[in-house]
Design an enzyme around this catalytic site. Structure first.
Site, PDB file in Angstrom:
ATOM      1  N   SER A  17      21.185  47.906  27.013  1.00 36.76           N
ATOM      2  CA  SER A  17      22.211  49.303  28.492  1.00 36.76           C
ATOM      3  C   SER A  17      21.313  47.867  29.061  1.00 36.76           C
ATOM      4  O   SER A  17      20.994  47.441  29.962  1.00 36.76           O
ATOM      5  CB  SER A  17      21.831  50.295  28.616  1.00 36.76           C
TER       6      SER A  17
HETATM    7  N1  SAH Z   1      17.973  52.351  24.622  1.00 33.52           N
HETATM    8  C1  SAH Z   1      17.479  50.675  23.815  1.00 33.52           C
HETATM    9  C2  SAH Z   1      19.651  50.730  23.938  1.00 33.52           C
HETATM   10  C3  SAH Z   1      19.620  51.303  22.427  1.00 33.52           C
HETATM   11  S1  SAH Z   1      21.744  50.688  22.433  1.00 33.52           S
HETATM   12  C4  SAH Z   1      17.268  49.119  24.831  1.00 33.52           C
HETATM   13  O1  SAH Z   1      16.831  49.552  26.004  1.00 33.52           O
HETATM   14  O2  SAH Z   1      17.814  48.502  24.379  1.00 33.52           O
HETATM   15  C5  SAH Z   1      21.524  52.442  20.853  1.00 33.52           C
HETATM   16  C6  SAH Z   1      20.443  52.201  19.866  1.00 33.52           C
HETATM   17  O3  SAH Z   1      20.105  53.535  19.028  1.00 33.52           O
HETATM   18  C7  SAH Z   1      20.899  51.452  19.230  1.00 33.52           C
HETATM   19  O4  SAH Z   1      19.695  50.444  18.224  1.00 33.52           O
HETATM   20  C8  SAH Z   1      21.214  51.809  17.429  1.00 33.52           C
HETATM   21  O5  SAH Z   1      20.797  51.650  16.444  1.00 33.52           O
HETATM   22  C9  SAH Z   1      20.574  53.523  17.792  1.00 33.52           C
HETATM   23  N2  SAH Z   1      20.512  54.862  17.064  1.00 33.52           N
HETATM   24  C10 SAH Z   1      21.524  54.973  17.272  1.00 33.52           C
HETATM   25  N3  SAH Z   1      21.925  56.119  16.216  1.00 33.52           N
HETATM   26  C11 SAH Z   1      20.318  56.583  16.136  1.00 33.52           C
HETATM   27  C12 SAH Z   1      19.679  57.581  15.715  1.00 33.52           C
HETATM   28  N4  SAH Z   1      20.188  58.621  14.367  1.00 33.52           N
HETATM   29  N5  SAH Z   1      18.333  57.090  15.574  1.00 33.52           N
HETATM   30  C13 SAH Z   1      17.688  56.078  15.899  1.00 33.52           C
HETATM   31  N6  SAH Z   1      18.653  54.939  16.158  1.00 33.52           N
HETATM   32  C14 SAH Z   1      19.109  55.065  15.957  1.00 33.52           C
END
Ligand code: SAH
Length: 205
Positions: free
Chosen positions: A52
């Site tokens: 993000s």
């Molecule tokens: N917090 C992260 C950015 C997240 S992007 C950082 O600091 O880099 C969103 C993430 O959520 C992605 O890696 C994606 O694979 C994950 N995601 C999506 N659906 C999910 C679920 N149901 N459970 C766990 N992770 C999930």
């Protein structure tokens, strides 16, 4: 980054600004993008996912307001950056990622960084971690059509939740606090996150 992108937009908490200044964002982005690590935008981290924008990480951290001794749940580990920021402010961080490749890479990165109070889980985080709940703060970093009831239910009394909620092409960042047993939610700003795929998110094709 902290002064121009985060403090200038209204994030006030000295603790959050301090934590944002301590975590090296370049460590969490792919090597070929390292020179862009402190720019004002999200960056790809592989598998179609993103780290993000720094301001969004800071704002979500401020809204989650993790304090010493707090137990925090993050859904969507991605690069591990948000988890690292939370780990400096909270007692303990549980973070869940559904993609094995990102789970492995972020777990290793967090260990190298010395974030010993972060425990990483592989799986569908849209259901939270009911066996470890309740949490003082829940931070959801992928967008769901509605706030997953399962996650809302894992917020402790006095606890906070922050999550992007709405259609895939644009969501509201929603923040809430549970007081007197009732979770009161408010819209904070418009945002755009990658989808939360899972039983309580978007269908996982
Ligand atoms: N917090 C992260 C950015 C997240 S992007 C950082 O600091 O880099 C969103 C993430 O959520 C992605 O890696 C994606 O694979 C994950 N995601 C999506 N659906 C999910 C679920 N149901 N459970 C766990 N992770 C999930």
């Amino acid at each position: 980054m902290v002064l121009r992108q985060i403090a200038a937009r209204g994030v006030r908490s000295p603790a959050v600004l301090g934590a944002m200044g301590c975590v090296p964002r370049h460590f969490f982005v792919p090597a070929e993008l390292r020179d862009q690590a402190y720019e004002d935008r999200p960056l790809p981290v592989g598998r179609g996912q993103t780290i993000s924008q720094p301001y969004m990480v800071a704002l979500m951290t401020e809204l989650a307001a993790p304090g010493p001794g707090d137990r925090v749940l993050e859904i969507g580990t991605g690069s591990g950056y948000q988890a690292a920021v939370l780990s400096l402010l909270a007692g303990e961080v549980h973070t869940v990622e559904r993609l094995p490749e990102l789970f492995e890479a972020s777990r290793e990165r967090l260990a190298v960084m010395g974030c010993g109070n972060v425990r990483a889980f592989l799986g569908d985080g849209s259901a939270g971690l009911p066996g470890h709940a309740p949490y003082d703060a829940v931070v959801v970093t992928a967008g769901a059509p509605d706030l997953p009831e399962a996650l809302a239910a894992q917020v402790a009394e006095g606890g906070r939740i922050v999550a992007p909620v709405g259609p895939e092409d644009g969501q509201w960042l929603v923040a809430g606090e549970r007081t007197g047993g009732v979770l009161r939610l408010r819209r904070v700003l418009e945002c755009r996150f990658v989808p939360l795929l899972g039983v309580h998110g978007w269908p996982d094709a």
